[in-house]
Structures are given as C-alpha cells and as structure tokens.
Design a protein around this motif. Structure first.
Motif, PDB file in Angstrom:
ATOM      1  N   LYS A 124     111.515 -53.107  30.352  1.00  0.00           N
ATOM      2  CA  LYS A 124     110.222 -53.761  30.098  1.00  0.00           C
ATOM      3  C   LYS A 124     109.123 -52.726  29.966  1.00  0.00           C
ATOM      4  O   LYS A 124     109.080 -51.768  30.750  1.00  0.00           O
ATOM      5  CB  LYS A 124     109.869 -54.654  31.294  1.00  0.00           C
ATOM      6  CG  LYS A 124     110.238 -56.109  31.129  1.00  0.00           C
ATOM      7  CD  LYS A 124     109.751 -56.932  32.308  1.00  0.00           C
ATOM      8  CE  LYS A 124     108.486 -57.684  31.966  1.00  0.00           C
ATOM      9  NZ  LYS A 124     108.128 -58.663  33.029  1.00  0.00           N
ATOM     10  N   GLN A 126     105.811 -53.751  29.562  1.00  0.00           N
ATOM     11  CA  GLN A 126     104.539 -54.358  29.960  1.00  0.00           C
ATOM     12  C   GLN A 126     104.763 -55.360  31.066  1.00  0.00           C
ATOM     13  O   GLN A 126     105.855 -55.933  31.172  1.00  0.00           O
ATOM     14  CB  GLN A 126     103.933 -55.118  28.774  1.00  0.00           C
ATOM     15  CG  GLN A 126     103.285 -54.211  27.761  1.00  0.00           C
ATOM     16  CD  GLN A 126     102.621 -55.013  26.660  1.00  0.00           C
ATOM     17  OE1 GLN A 126     103.203 -55.975  26.178  1.00  0.00           O
ATOM     18  NE2 GLN A 126     101.432 -54.619  26.271  1.00  0.00           N
ATOM     19  N   GLY A 127     103.717 -55.614  31.828  1.00  0.00           N
ATOM     20  CA  GLY A 127     103.752 -56.695  32.815  1.00  0.00           C
ATOM     21  C   GLY A 127     104.543 -56.351  34.062  1.00  0.00           C
ATOM     22  O   GLY A 127     104.823 -55.175  34.338  1.00  0.00           O
ATOM     23  N   LEU A 128     104.956 -57.400  34.786  1.00  0.00           N
ATOM     24  CA  LEU A 128     105.657 -57.215  36.050  1.00  0.00           C
ATOM     25  C   LEU A 128     106.938 -56.402  35.843  1.00  0.00           C
ATOM     26  O   LEU A 128     107.756 -56.734  34.996  1.00  0.00           O
ATOM     27  CB  LEU A 128     106.001 -58.607  36.606  1.00  0.00           C
ATOM     28  CG  LEU A 128     106.584 -58.662  38.015  1.00  0.00           C
ATOM     29  CD1 LEU A 128     105.573 -58.185  39.052  1.00  0.00           C
ATOM     30  CD2 LEU A 128     107.048 -60.078  38.346  1.00  0.00           C
ATOM     31  N   ASP A 135     114.135 -56.074  30.197  1.00  0.00           N
ATOM     32  CA  ASP A 135     113.427 -57.088  29.426  1.00  0.00           C
ATOM     33  C   ASP A 135     114.472 -58.074  28.902  1.00  0.00           C
ATOM     34  O   ASP A 135     115.279 -57.721  28.037  1.00  0.00           O
ATOM     35  CB  ASP A 135     112.698 -56.393  28.267  1.00  0.00           C
ATOM     36  CG  ASP A 135     111.886 -57.376  27.434  1.00  0.00           C
ATOM     37  OD1 ASP A 135     112.086 -58.598  27.606  1.00  0.00           O
ATOM     38  OD2 ASP A 135     111.079 -56.912  26.611  1.00  0.00           O
TER      39      ASP A 135
END
Ligand code: NAD
Ligand code: UGA
Length: 513
Positions: A124, A126-128, A135
């Motif tokens: 991932k 981006q984000g948490l 992802d």
C-alpha cells in the motif's frame, strides 16, 4: 490434516461429456464436474502456472483472464508478455486446445468450477498501513466480481501472496453476496521463482493447499489436489489449515531473503577483514543443517516479492502486538538497502570521490538473470544513486528495453522507511541515461563498469577489447561476482568484487554507508 489420497492409490480418469469420474485404487468413486479452471490475472504467476496445468491435465479446460487487453493480446501472440525459459513451448503446445487467454473475465469465471485468483498484491502506498501493508484492492474487486457473476458453486483459490487471514475477508465478501451459491476458499500459494518458473512448476519441492477443516473444505482440498496429482507426487502435496498456508508463503520468502541479507552482511565484514565471502559461504553452506543454496553475496536482492512480503509480515506482526518480531524482520530489508548504498559509495569513492560527468556502463538491469522483470531490481537504486552524483549512465540488459528502464528510473521511489519523503527523479537527470543494445557500446569510453545482473554473457565478454576502449584508470564494480577478477586485474582493470579481498586502490577509500 490427513492425506486422503496417497501413494497406494492409482487414479484413472475417464471423461464423459462435462462430467469426470475419478476411480481410486480402493474402489471409491469420486464424481466431479471439475473440467474447467479459470485464473484471474495473466501475470508472471497466472500465465506460467496455468500453462503447466493445461499441459499436464489435457482433460481440463483452462482459461486465463485479465483486465489488461495488452497483456491478453500478447499471450495470444508469438511474443509472450513475459520472458521465461521454456514458457513459449508449453504455451504453443496447449494454446487453442485446452488453454485460452481472454479479457472476457466474467464469462470464464461464471463457467468455471475452480477459480484461481492470481492478481497483484503490491504494498500500500497510501492510507492506513502505507509502506508496509498489502494492497488488496485488486483481490477484493476480483472477489466481488466472482460473487456477482457466479451461478454455480465454486472453489476459489488464493494464488496471490496475501496477508494471513485474507481468506476470512474473501469468504465474507463471497458469502454476503452469494445468492445462495456455495464458495469454498483455498489457499494455494505459489513458490516458483522467475527465470526457472517452468521447471519449478513441473517439478515443485512442494505444493501447499490450505483449506477449512470442514467436510466442504476437505472436499475442496481433494479436488485441487486431484489437479496437481496429475504430475506432482502426492507426498509433495502438503495440506494444512488456511492460516498456516497463507503464513507459510510469507515465512518462506522471509527466510529466503534473510539468507541473502545474512551473507551480504558478511560480505561487508569480509571486505573489512580480507576474508572472501565465497569461501565463507561455501564453508558455512557445507553444514547440512544450513545447506549451500541462496548464499550468493550480491548488490542486494530485488524482485517483486521479497521486500513486499517482508513488509507485509512486519505489518502483521505490528498489528498483532509483536514489535520485537517486526523489528527482527525489518532488519532484513535494512541490510538490503545498506548493501545497495554501500555499493554506490564504493563506486563513487573509488573514482576520486566523484562520478560527475563520467560515463558509467551498467551491465544488467533485470533483478536476476533469465528474466526481463525489473520490479524492485537493485539496479534502480544503484542507478539513481549514481545519477544523484551526476554520472552519465549507459545501460545494457539483454532482456530489458529502453522504455522500461526510463520508466523505472523516473518512477517515484516509495521509501518504505520514510513514506512521507517521496522524491521523484527530475526528468532532466533521467536524460543523462542512455540505453544501448550491446555491452561493447555501453562500455566504450566509459570510466567504469557496474555489473548488476548475473547474465551469463557478462562472464565471457572480450574484456581486453573493452579495456582498450575505456578511459583510464578503468574500473569494474562487480555486484554479482561473475567476472574473473584476477584475469581482469592482469589486463589492467581496478576491480571491486562484493565481499572479496580489496585491491590496494580501494583499501583506503571509505565505503561505509
Ligand atoms: P502481475 O502483476 O504480473 O500479474 C497480475 C495480473 O493481474 C495483471 O496482469 C493485472 O492486470 C491482473 N489483474 C489485477 N486485477 C484484476 C482483476 N480484478 N481482474 C482481472 N485481472 C486483474 O503479478 P504476478 O507477479 O503474477 O504476481 C501475482 C501474485 O502472485 C502476487 O500476489 C505475488 O506476490 C504472487 N507471487 C508472485 C511470484 C513471482 O515470481 N512474480 C511468485 C510467487 C507468488
Ligand atoms: C522468490 C522466491 O525464490 C520464490 O520461491 C517465490 O515464489 C518468489 O520470490 C515470489 O514469491 O515472488 P524470485 O524473486 O523470482 O523468487 O527470484 P529469486 O531467485 O528468489 O531471487 C530473488 C532476488 O535475490 C534476486 O534479485 C536474486 O539475484 C537475489 N539473490 C538470490 C541473491 O542476491 N543471492 C542469492 O543467493 C539468491
């Protein structure tokens, strides 16, 4: 879980219309309709794996589907989308018979009894969990689509490498959208390595199948085991629960990468002490408890999976309140990053502490030989390090083209350790890179040569001719220990080989990251 079908069983397969009867030595009659397999994701895993299943199971129809029209077109052409020794022959034998490639994802999923999901599962960004967690966007959309289009019961097989407990999430998506259809989820991680994918698939060390320990789960495991049993000895087909299968895949990659970081850490110490890393690795590997494989010191490991899967493991450890375990595995990646930085520093410090304006020939860009894959190749970091010091690079790789190299070098580098400091390369610095189609053009007038992939052809180049055409002093930095350093020194080169006793020239040059 117990093996239900073992060596004493002799299988006979008889195909009647779309119904397959499987008779075992103990006169049990299994009735199965499993004659159609679909694989979502026509990538490095989906394509070769399904081609081998089609080759070994002529009675099974195999469809490989993908949302990428370009990829599917390539699978249907004479130039396959990936380079893998032996793949062309297998595809040519089966394509148009029991193997097809299509963008009609929904149709083939709807018609299949077993659906493999082999989509990409990157880190991932981006984000948490950014920088570590997997992802699962592609996986989730594939699962939702299966639920949407299914009209009959299906076995859904996790082929992608996923975090432990993904099957539970997938099960929820499928059952909440199921319209009364039964889905059995299996984990069947893939252990093939690129460059040897076909031989790995034809002769695997093991096939791992994880499933629920319910009657339906066991039936599903048997059905998938029957497919592999067409060519894999049953004692190599391991059956476990779902979570063990999912975690075993992450664990196997972590163990393999850890061996490389261990030997690479030793390579730094060898250079500092005058020991030779090949001799140390040989002596260590002779211990049968350790074994000789995967102990080649290098400029660092690359490939789409080792870093991604370890980061994923680190994230899972952190989420489960195990920070010490997370830190332990993170160190494998830190040493890998250290090794690449150390290599760049060696080059720059050896060449009078600057490579500004100097032509450096880069031989090899793929993350290992016999593949054109450049995902996470150490060459990206090494080239970026040299460009950062204003070198002019001339790159040659027998399987990687200019577009790919330019794309890789101008792509935003995701810094897993500091995800906030993302620095794209400026387009002007990538202009200082040329990509050429042979090693002699790459090295002509160069000040130094970096060998970053262990292609066989780099062992047998005419180094005398190369030396004659280079600037002096002429340097070779061998990041894969493929050249005969003594022979090159006799020609006049200054040679740096990872983890080997240093030339006098290099001894006083600091190269610690
Ligand atoms: P890849 O990127 O080469 O292929 C994935 C394919 O899936 C792409 O072509 C993409 O277009 C397609 N796709 C994504 N979402 C889709 C959707 N919803 N419907 C249809 N197609 C979709 O990836 P890969 O290297 O084959 O790896 C796949 C998985 O296998 C990953 O989880 C990876 O970790 C694992 N794995 C890879 C290797 C390897 O050697 N590359 C080995 C073992 C395991
Ligand atoms: C690796 C594993 O070997 C496979 O079992 C696994 O299925 C796959 O990852 C995956 O999950 O994607 P792969 O990355 O294709 O396969 O290739 P490897 O042969 O493992 O090489 C990985 C990297 O380590 C390469 O850059 C290679 O040059 C490097 N390496 C390997 C070393 O530096 N030294 C070694 O001794 C061995």
């Amino acid at each position: 879980m117990q093996n239900h079908l073992n060596d004493e069983f002799v299988f006979r397969y008889k195909l009647v219309g779309s119904v397959e009867y499987i008779k075992s030595g103990k006169d049990q009659l299994f009735l199965s309709k499993m004659v159609k397999i679909c694989c979502i994701g026509a990538g490095y895993v989906g394509g070769p794996t399904m081609a081998v299943i089609a080759l070994k199971c002529p009675n099974i129809q195999v469809a490989v589907v993908d949302i990428s029209t370009a990829r599917i077109n390539a699978w249907n052409s004479d130039t396959l989308p990936i380079y893998e020794p032996g793949l062309d022959e297998v595809v040519k034998k089966c394509r148009g018979k029991n193997l097809s490639f299509s963008t009609d994802v929904e149709k083939h999923v709807a018609e299949s009894d077993i659906v493999f999901v082999s989509v990409n599962t990157p880190t991932k960004t981006q984000g948490l969990g950014a920088g570590k967690a997997a992802d699962l966007t592609y996986w989730e959309s594939a699962a939702r689509m299966i639920a949407d289009v299914a009209k009959s019961n299906k076995i859904v097989v996790e082929k992608s490498t996923v975090p432990v407990k993904t099957a539970e999430a997938i099960e929820k998506i499928l059952t909440h959208n199921s319209k009364g259809i039964n889905f059995s989820i299996l984990s069947n991680p893939e252990f093939l390595a690129e460059g040897t994918a076909i031989s790995d698939l034809l002769n695997p060390d093991r096939v791992l199948i994880g499933g629920r320990e319910t009657p339906e789960g066991k039936k599903a495991i048997e059905a998938l085991r029957d497919v592999y049993a067409h060519w894999v000895p049953v004692d190599r087909i391991l059956c476990t629960n779902l979570w063990s299968a999912e975690l075993s895949k992450l664990a196997a990659n972590a163990f393999l990468a850890q061996r490389i970081s261990s030997v690479n850490a030793m390579s730094a110490l060898c250079e500092a002490t005058g020991a030779d890393v090949s001799q140390v690795a040989h002596a260590v590997g002779k211990d049968t408890r350790i074994g000789p494989k995967f102990l080649n010191a290098s400029v660092g490991f690359g490939g789409s999976c080792f870093q991604k899967d370890i980061l994923n493991l680190v994230y899972i450890c952190e989420c489960n309140g195990l920070p010490e375990v997370a830190t332990y595995w993170k160190q494998v990646i830190k040493v890998n990053d250290y090794q690449k930085t150390r290599f760049v520093n060696r080059i720059v410090s050896s060449m009078f502490n600057t490579v500004s304006g100097k032509k450096i020939a880069v031989l090899g860009f793929a993350f290992k030989k016999d593949t054109g894959d450049t995902r996470e190749t150490p060459a990206i970091d090494v080239c970026k390090g040299l460009i950062g010091d204003k070198a002019k690079l001339s790159i040659y790789d027998p399987q990687v083209n200019q577009d790919q190299i330019q794309r890789d070098l101008s792509m935003k580098k995701f810094d897993w350790d500091h995800p906030v400091h993302l620095q794209p390369m400026s387009p002007t610095s990538v202009k200082d890179v040329s990509v050429v189609w042979d090693a002699y053009t790459a090295t002509k007038d160069a000040h130094g040569i970096c060998i970053l992939t262990e292609w066989d052809e780099f062992k047998n180049l005419d180094y005398q001719k190369i030396f004659n055409d280079m600037q002096k002093p002429a340097f070779v930095f061998d990041g894969r220990n493929v050249v005969d350093a003594e022979k090159l020194r006799k020609i006049g080169f200054i040679v740096y080989s990872i983890g080997k006793p240093l030339d006098d020239w290099l001894k006083d040059m600091p190269a610690v990251a």
